[in-house]
Design an enzyme around this catalytic site. Structure first.
Site, PDB file in Angstrom:
ATOM      1  N   CYS A 163       4.814  -4.394  -6.396  1.00  0.00           N
ATOM      2  CA  CYS A 163       4.343  -3.417  -7.786  1.00  0.00           C
ATOM      3  C   CYS A 163       3.918  -4.049  -8.918  1.00  0.00           C
ATOM      4  CB  CYS A 163       5.691  -2.783  -7.983  1.00  0.00           C
ATOM      5  SG  CYS A 163       6.270  -1.540  -6.495  1.00  0.00           S
ATOM      6  N   PHE A 192      15.993  -7.200 -18.084  1.00  0.00           N
ATOM      7  CA  PHE A 192      14.678  -7.861 -17.955  1.00  0.00           C
ATOM      8  C   PHE A 192      14.199  -9.014 -18.893  1.00  0.00           C
ATOM      9  CE2 PHE A 192      11.955  -6.117 -14.493  1.00  0.00           C
ATOM     10  CZ  PHE A 192      12.851  -5.560 -14.116  1.00  0.00           C
ATOM     11  N   ILE A 193      15.372  -9.747 -19.459  1.00  0.00           N
ATOM     12  CA  ILE A 193      14.879 -10.773 -20.390  1.00  0.00           C
ATOM     13  C   ILE A 193      15.502 -12.199 -19.807  1.00  0.00           C
ATOM     14  CG2 ILE A 193      14.576  -9.356 -22.241  1.00  0.00           C
ATOM     15  CD1 ILE A 193      17.495 -10.406 -23.338  1.00  0.00           C
ATOM     16  N   GLY A 210       6.769 -11.159  -9.044  1.00  0.00           N
ATOM     17  CA  GLY A 210       6.193 -10.976  -7.921  1.00  0.00           C
ATOM     18  C   GLY A 210       6.581  -9.582  -7.351  1.00  0.00           C
TER      19      GLY A 210
HETATM   20  N1  LIG Z   1       8.169  -0.791  -3.112  1.00  0.00           N
HETATM   21  C1  LIG Z   1       8.688  -0.410  -4.544  1.00  0.00           C
HETATM   22  O1  LIG Z   1       9.559  -0.974  -4.903  1.00  0.00           O
HETATM   23  C2  LIG Z   1       7.974   0.654  -4.876  1.00  0.00           C
HETATM   24  C3  LIG Z   1       8.666   1.477  -6.026  1.00  0.00           C
HETATM   25  C4  LIG Z   1       8.156   2.393  -6.667  1.00  0.00           C
HETATM   26  C5  LIG Z   1       6.662   2.848  -6.387  1.00  0.00           C
HETATM   27  N2  LIG Z   1       6.166   2.250  -5.275  1.00  0.00           N
HETATM   28  C6  LIG Z   1       4.980   2.807  -4.850  1.00  0.00           C
HETATM   29  O2  LIG Z   1       4.995   3.547  -3.608  1.00  0.00           O
HETATM   30  C7  LIG Z   1       3.928   3.279  -2.697  1.00  0.00           C
HETATM   31  C8  LIG Z   1       4.547   2.874  -1.255  1.00  0.00           C
HETATM   32  O3  LIG Z   1       5.079   1.584  -1.381  1.00  0.00           O
HETATM   33  P1  LIG Z   1       6.023   0.719  -0.233  1.00  0.00           P
HETATM   34  O4  LIG Z   1       6.631  -0.282  -1.035  1.00  0.00           O
HETATM   35  O5  LIG Z   1       6.718   1.691   0.093  1.00  0.00           O
HETATM   36  O6  LIG Z   1       4.860   0.699   0.572  1.00  0.00           O
HETATM   37  P2  LIG Z   1       4.952   0.157   2.102  1.00  0.00           P
HETATM   38  O7  LIG Z   1       3.731  -0.676   2.449  1.00  0.00           O
HETATM   39  O8  LIG Z   1       6.344  -0.465   2.484  1.00  0.00           O
HETATM   40  O9  LIG Z   1       4.773   1.279   3.016  1.00  0.00           O
HETATM   41  C9  LIG Z   1       3.695   2.219   3.047  1.00  0.00           C
HETATM   42  C10 LIG Z   1       3.894   2.804   4.272  1.00  0.00           C
HETATM   43  O10 LIG Z   1       2.832   3.838   4.609  1.00  0.00           O
HETATM   44  C11 LIG Z   1       2.318   3.732   5.918  1.00  0.00           C
HETATM   45  N3  LIG Z   1       0.906   4.458   6.014  1.00  0.00           N
HETATM   46  C12 LIG Z   1      -0.267   4.137   5.540  1.00  0.00           C
HETATM   47  N4  LIG Z   1      -1.036   4.926   5.622  1.00  0.00           N
HETATM   48  C13 LIG Z   1      -0.612   6.021   6.307  1.00  0.00           C
HETATM   49  C14 LIG Z   1      -1.094   7.290   6.800  1.00  0.00           C
HETATM   50  N5  LIG Z   1      -2.218   7.496   6.765  1.00  0.00           N
HETATM   51  N6  LIG Z   1      -0.175   8.058   7.390  1.00  0.00           N
HETATM   52  C15 LIG Z   1       1.002   7.918   7.503  1.00  0.00           C
HETATM   53  N7  LIG Z   1       1.560   6.652   7.161  1.00  0.00           N
HETATM   54  C16 LIG Z   1       0.632   5.664   6.504  1.00  0.00           C
HETATM   55  C17 LIG Z   1       2.287   2.165   6.164  1.00  0.00           C
HETATM   56  O11 LIG Z   1       2.103   2.179   7.732  1.00  0.00           O
HETATM   57  C18 LIG Z   1       3.659   1.753   5.572  1.00  0.00           C
HETATM   58  O12 LIG Z   1       4.564   1.979   6.718  1.00  0.00           O
HETATM   59  C19 LIG Z   1       2.944   2.450  -3.536  1.00  0.00           C
HETATM   60  O13 LIG Z   1       2.021   3.018  -4.088  1.00  0.00           O
HETATM   61  C20 LIG Z   1       3.868   1.435  -4.453  1.00  0.00           C
HETATM   62  O14 LIG Z   1       3.189   1.156  -5.465  1.00  0.00           O
HETATM   63  C21 LIG Z   1       6.546   1.211  -4.727  1.00  0.00           C
END
Ligand SMILES: NC(=O)c1ccc[n+]([C@@H]2O[C@H](COP(=O)([O-])OP(=O)(O)OC[C@H]3O[C@@H](n4cnc5c(N)ncnc54)[C@H](O)[C@@H]3O)[C@@H](O)[C@H]2O)c1
Length: 424
Positions: A266, A255-256, A263
């Site tokens: 998260c 990470f450096i 972007g």
């Molecule tokens: N993407 C990453 O790299 C990452 C890593 C760690 C943590 N997170 C965290 O995890 C969480 C999810 O992130 P993501 O990137 O997987 O999101 P995403 O947008 O890819 O997926 C979320 C999914 O949830 C579904 N959804 C929303 N409301 C719903 C409901 N009531 N019932 C059923 N499904 C529902 C949406 O349709 C969508 O498919 C976030 O809080 C994010 O900050 C993400």
């Protein structure tokens, strides 16, 4: 064990598939019926290395099922992972409508003891809110059913999500319930074979750990970008500085790398949400403000260099763009530096030919239609097609195929051999 994962995005689908891979019976639930229909046919909504194979294998073996009905999934399971999105609200706070919507539905249909596990990144105090919403719904039904809410934040990285989930650095379990702790620890036991990776702590501590981790990583990026800007002005090669400081084990090499700003779905939203949490607690987070400010400015650095070379009026200029995803290994373009750069180029009158090894479908779906309709942007079939007749190439995302390109072939295709390198 019988598990339900609610939300089938990057986190939910990877978690569900990996738990199924370890022998559990998993049902993945999503409101998005197109996503669920596709998954039933083996069509994945996202690109993630290694994911397609384990989804297909476990689905075929009957360990991984997909449905858009949570009540249907609840019939067989008492373990619920909430993995829905927590996008930033207007004021930077994490929008909890999806998380609390799931809590409401769980409370409406719960029939026996359940462990509800927050995997979404949620502000400190959210588990208490989830608990209150479930209890309220149970109260409305006149039911007295025990349940626990656990915080189990996810640390996977897009682009290496399956690998990260299978071999986590740590598994954080936030709970003060012995019963819930035993269930969640058992669930993660297969991921702990070589050494103990679970760290058990209070629910609020676990919620904060996720934000602190992402804010620390964003800080490293912004710090290094600040150094890179200073180095450039002082005739110093930041790559040598990077190697010089990375060799210090207290700093490390990860990470450096300087670049054109962080972007993704998260870091930007989590830094904003942490700033919001700080303000709510009458605390001014000076470091986090600086991290955001540097990142915002960094996203303009490439455009500023283009303007310094060609002037502010870019009418008649054409640019090849290499890399649209917010980082290599993913098709995710949420808050990608490429989008900010392209918007600035288009506003200044330029046209573009863009290429990304994985994010072409995302680009077709998510970039403004007017850009395509007005011939401001064209998507190339191949990385070299993005170079034909362009005034310059702009390298935004450091995908591997861009590392050792055929420079002589590139020179023949381009109007001039000019590269704006956003990744050094
Ligand atoms: N993407 C990453 O790299 C990452 C890593 C760690 C943590 N997170 C965290 O995890 C969480 C999810 O992130 P993501 O990137 O997987 O999101 P995403 O947008 O890819 O997926 C979320 C999914 O949830 C579904 N959804 C929303 N409301 C719903 C409901 N009531 N019932 C059923 N499904 C529902 C949406 O349709 C969508 O498919 C976030 O809080 C994010 O900050 C993400």
């Amino acid at each position: 064990m019988q598990i339900t994962v609610i939300g089938t995005g990057y986190v939910g689908l990877v978690s569900g598939a990996c738990f199924a891979e370890m022998g559990n019976a998993v049902t993945c639930v999503d409101l998005d019926t197109a996503k669920i229909d596709g998954l039933k046919k083996g069509v994945l909504p996202i690109y993630e290395p290694g994911l397609e194979a384990i989804v297909r294998e476990n689905h075929a073996a009957g360990r991984l099922r997909f449905t858009h009905s949570l009540p249907e999934a609840m019939r067989d399971s008492g373990i619920f992972f909430i993995a829905v999105g927590t996008p930033p609200g207007e004021d930077g706070s994490a929008d909890l409508q999806h998380v609390l919507g799931v809590a409401r539905e769980l409370g409406q249909h719960l029939e026996r003891y359940a462990v509800i596990i927050d995997k979404s990144t949620v502000p400190v105090g959210t588990a208490e809110k989830v608990k209150a919403v479930v209890a309220e719904q149970l109260g409305k039904r006149g039911r007295n059913i025990e349940f626990d809410v656990v915080s189990n934040p996810e640390f996977l990285k897009e682009g290496a999500a399956v690998e990260d989930f299978m071999r986590p650095d740590r598994v954080i379990i936030g709970t003060d319930s012995h019963r819930a702790r035993e269930i969640v620890e058992e669930l993660y036991a297969p991921f702990n074979r070589s050494h103990q990776r679970t760290v058990v702590m209070g629910v609020r501590d676990a919620e904060m750990t996720k934000y602190a981790a992402n804010a620390m990583l964003a800080t490293k990026i912004s710090f290094m970008n600040e150094m890179a800007n200073l180095c450039e002005r002082m005739g110093v090669d930041v790559e040598n500085v990077r190697q010089g400081i990375g060799s210090d084990s207290r700093i490390g090499y990860s990470f450096i790398y300087p670049g054109c700003g962080y972007g993704g779905s998260c870091f930007p939203k989590d830094v904003k949400a942490l700033i919001h949490m700080a303000r709510q607690n009458d605390f001014e987070p000076a470091v986090l403000h600086a991290v955001e400010l540097r990142n915002e400015r960094q996203k303009s650095v490439l455009f500023d260099k283009i303007v310094a070379r060609f002037g502010g009026d870019l009418n008649g200029r054409s640019f090849g763009i290499w890399g649209l995803a917010f980082k290599p290994g993913t098709d995710d373009m949420r808050e990608a530096s490429s989008v900010i750069l392209m918007r600035k180029l288009i506003d200044a009158g330029a046209t573009m030919i863009a290429y990304d090894p994985a994010a072409m479908d995302t680009a077709r779906r998510e970039l403004p239609r007017a850009w395509f309709a007005g011939n401001r942007i064209r998507l190339a079939e191949h990385q070299y097609d993005a170079l034909s007749g362009v005034d310059a190439l702009v390298l935004v995302t450091e995908w591997k195929p861009f590392r050792h390109p055929d420079f002589s072939a590139m020179k023949k295709l381009m109007k001039a051999p000019l590269i704006f390198d956003g990744r050094n």
